[in-house]
Design an enzyme around this catalytic site. Structure first.
Site, PDB file in Angstrom:
ATOM      1  N   ASP A 203      -3.843   4.958  -2.973  1.00 21.28           N
ATOM      2  CA  ASP A 203      -3.780   4.713  -4.412  1.00 21.28           C
ATOM      3  C   ASP A 203      -2.559   5.440  -4.965  1.00 21.28           C
ATOM      4  OD1 ASP A 203      -5.700   3.758  -6.820  1.00 21.28           O
ATOM      5  OD2 ASP A 203      -4.610   5.573  -7.384  1.00 21.28           O
ATOM      6  N   LEU A 204      -1.672   4.698  -5.623  1.00 22.35           N
ATOM      7  CA  LEU A 204      -0.450   5.315  -6.157  1.00 22.35           C
ATOM      8  C   LEU A 204      -0.798   6.343  -7.232  1.00 22.35           C
ATOM      9  CD1 LEU A 204       2.034   2.320  -6.462  1.00 22.35           C
ATOM     10  CD2 LEU A 204       1.893   4.042  -4.682  1.00 22.35           C
ATOM     11  N   ASP A 246      -2.772  -0.976  -8.214  1.00 22.85           N
ATOM     12  CA  ASP A 246      -1.976  -0.043  -7.408  1.00 22.85           C
ATOM     13  C   ASP A 246      -2.777   0.471  -6.216  1.00 22.85           C
ATOM     14  OD1 ASP A 246      -3.793   1.426  -8.833  1.00 22.85           O
ATOM     15  OD2 ASP A 246      -2.402   2.990  -9.467  1.00 22.85           O
TER      16      ASP A 246
END
Length: 324
Positions: A203-204, A246
């Protein structure tokens, strides 16, 4: 016997083939109806949709015989993808490429006649064939060739439709639907062969900040950068995808958790270097959570995703606590 030569664009061809996300997926009616139709139209015992991998051919659809794979070095299809049009062998015993081929000289259903039309991706790579086989020599006229081309065009359309349904439009990597299909197939193979595997959610970090301060176009570019780094960093055996937003995921096929952590660390270093080289106005960092698949006590792909997701959020919350 003359083994088929490798096409001049072999590395590009293999990349295009793998990008279809179709290898080793279950049989589908939309391909099976084409091979059944080919058998009926031409009155042959066997029709195939064959895709040529590095050292073997894999059959997405096979009508008239059993089997899922065959060696590439003895295949007729390996020769057919070297042609720009339909390859016809009316009598294999009279063809210098095939007269001593084991498929021709077997006592059980020998190949005497073959006709195969190359299947191309939208980028032009010839990844396989729609082909027909008979156990007796026969003629194949211009009308027959036209019909086989039409069937091959339909098979090409189905390949594109499959890729579209399983690929993320923005990043051009596998999407959630494709990952759930390919990932479970990979886990099933790991269970049968008693091989390890590891899965990680990615997960960014602070992606919303990029969108809010630099705009959604820059946010899309960040997602594409991240996916491009995945394409370079992970092996062909690994299955990676964008699940949405994301959130990304990687299934490390054949790797235990410790080895997967090492690969992930190298990916992080490459990502930072790539961002610097591209002179972006942001840094890309991510949170992750790795879980290991145990072939002796197998979990479903959904269960692994849930466990990895929970560990990823623990890591992300830990970063937030440290930042306070």
């Amino acid at each position: 016997m003359k083994a088929p030569a490798l096409p001049a664009d072999e590395s590009h061809r293999l990349a295009q083939l793998r990008a279809l996300n179709i290898l080793h997926t279950p049989a589908e009616e939309r391909f099976d109806r084409l091979t059944r139709l080919a058998r009926r139209l031409f009155g042959v015992p066997v029709a195939l949709v064959s895709l040529l991998e590095e050292d073997h051919q894999w059959f997405k659809s096979i009508a008239g015989q059993s089997g899922a794979t065959a060696p590439r070095n003895t295949s007729f299809c390996g020769h057919a993808i070297l042609q720009d049009d339909v390859m016809v062998v009316e009598n294999a015993l009279e063809d210098e490429r095939f007269h001593d081929n084991p498929l021709v000289n077997t006592a059980d259903h020998p190949v005497r006649f073959y006709a195969g039309c190359p299947l191309r991706t939208p980028a032009g790579a010839k990844v396989g064939t729609l082909c027909i086989v008979d156990h007796h020599a026969r003629e194949f006229n211009a009308d027959d060739m036209h019909t086989l081309r039409d069937l091959a065009a339909m098979a090409e359309a189905e390949l594109v439709a499959f890729q579209t349904a399983t690929s993320d439009e923005l990043t051009q990597i596998t999407n959630r639907r494709g990952f759930m299909t390919l990932g479970q197939l990979a886990l099933n193979e790991c269970q049968v062969k008693q091989l390890p595997a590891s899965l990680t959610f990615l997960d960014l970090d602070k992606f919303k900040v990029i969108n809010d301060t630099l705009g959604h176009r820059e946010g899309d570019r960040a997602l594409m950068d991240f996916a491009d780094a995945m394409k370079v960093s992970f092996r062909h055996a690994d299955i990676f995808a964008r699940l949405g937003g994301d959130e990304f995921v990687v299934l490390f096929n054949g790797l235990q958790q410790g080895d997967a952590e090492g690969v992930l660390a190298r990916f992080d270093r490459f990502l930072q270097q790539q961002t610097n080289d591209l002179d972006r106005r942001y840094a890309l960092h991510f949170s992750s959570g790795i879980v290991e698949f145990d072939p002796d006590h197998p979990q479903s792909l959904e269960q692994l995703l849930e466990g990895s997701d929970a560990r990823m959020y623990e890591a992300k919350n830990g970063k937030k606590q440290q930042a306070r």
